[in-house]
Scaffold this active site. Structure first.
Site, short mmCIF file in Angstrom:
data_model
loop_
_atom_site.label_atom_id
_atom_site.label_comp_id
_atom_site.label_asym_id
_atom_site.label_seq_id
_atom_site.Cartn_x
_atom_site.Cartn_y
_atom_site.Cartn_z
N ARG A 68 16.57 39.67 32.93
CA ARG A 68 17.88 39.15 32.59
C ARG A 68 17.76 37.93 31.68
O ARG A 68 18.53 37.74 30.74
CB ARG A 68 18.65 38.79 33.87
CG ARG A 68 20.14 38.54 33.67
CD ARG A 68 20.81 38.26 35.01
NE ARG A 68 20.71 39.39 35.91
CZ ARG A 68 21.55 40.42 35.91
NH1 ARG A 68 22.54 40.45 35.05
NH2 ARG A 68 21.40 41.40 36.78
N HIS A 112 39.88 37.85 33.66
CA HIS A 112 39.64 38.63 34.88
C HIS A 112 40.96 39.24 35.35
O HIS A 112 42.00 38.56 35.35
CB HIS A 112 39.07 37.72 35.97
CG HIS A 112 38.78 38.43 37.25
ND1 HIS A 112 37.71 39.29 37.39
CD2 HIS A 112 39.43 38.43 38.44
CE1 HIS A 112 37.71 39.78 38.62
NE2 HIS A 112 38.73 39.28 39.27
N ALA A 176 49.47 42.43 30.04
CA ALA A 176 49.57 40.98 30.21
C ALA A 176 48.31 40.28 29.70
O ALA A 176 48.39 39.19 29.10
CB ALA A 176 49.81 40.63 31.68
#
Length: 216
Positions: A68, A112, A176
């Site tokens: 990573r 999110h 939205a």
């Protein structure tokens, strides 16, 4: 007008929020310009859209890296190559290392699909329906090492209807998201607020933070 700030967008898929940011940045008065779109997946549909718009793109396949950390270093180098000043994550499905997040501290935001701090993680719409909530929505926040945490810049609320499925609720929340993300990015890059620890302080009394768009 002050100089437009260079933004890099990170995606993993179709990049619908990326498209919303690109469209917003076509306005010469928008305070950000999209310098590059980077995907960790070679088959991400959003790359085709960005290329069609004449925006620089890079594919950094996370599967090509042994760790990573190695991937994040390559990602960081790509952002630096394009003189990126701020990063917008738009459906970027990678958990970043602490060192990468630290290097972009207070300059990287994420959107999110929930009203944080509720429903961190995945399957937010299914979980909201299961709990029987009457309001759901989306949040733009400053990225921190802990997933789906960090100072909240803006939220948009949508009603949850009795007839909703996860799919219909997701569609309404996504609509939205497309409205709120360009607004939040503009606030960040224009210096509309300071970030002091985990608190946002507006630089003008006309700005109320976090920005809340009510249900409609």
């Amino acid at each position: 007008m002050s100089r437009r700030r260079k933004v890099g967008i990170l995606i993993s898929g179709r990049g619908s929020n990326m498209q919303a940011l690109i469209e917003a940045a076509k306005d010469p008065n928008y305070p950000a310009e999209i310098a590059v779109v980077i995907s960790n997946r070679p088959d991400a549909k959003g790359i085709d859209f960005a290329r069609a718009q004449g925006i620089a793109t890079e594919i950094i396949d996370h599967k090509s890296f042994e760790s990573r950390g190695a991937f994040d270093r390559a990602l960081d180098a790509a952002l630096e190559r394009h003189d990126v000043e701020f990063v917008a994550c738009a459906g970027f499905m990678r958990v970043m290392t602490e060192s990468f997040v630290a290097s972009w501290r207070d300059r990287m935001i994420n959107i999110h699909p929930s009203l944080l701090p509720a429903y961190k993680g995945l399957h937010t719409h299914e979980r909201a329906l299961k709990d029987g909530v009457t309001r759901h929505g989306c949040t733009v926040h400053v990225v921190r090492s802990d997933v789906d945490t960090g100072p909240i810049i803006a939220q948009a609320r949508v009603p949850v209807l009795k007839s909703d499925t996860a799919e219909t609720l997701a569609e309404r929340v996504l609509d939205a998201e497309h409205k709120i993300y360009p607004r939040a990015l503009a606030l960040l890059v224009s210096g509309a607020f300071r970030i002091e620890g985990e608190k946002l302080t507006a630089t003008s009394p006309d700005i109320k933070l976090p920005v809340i768009i009510p249900a409609h």
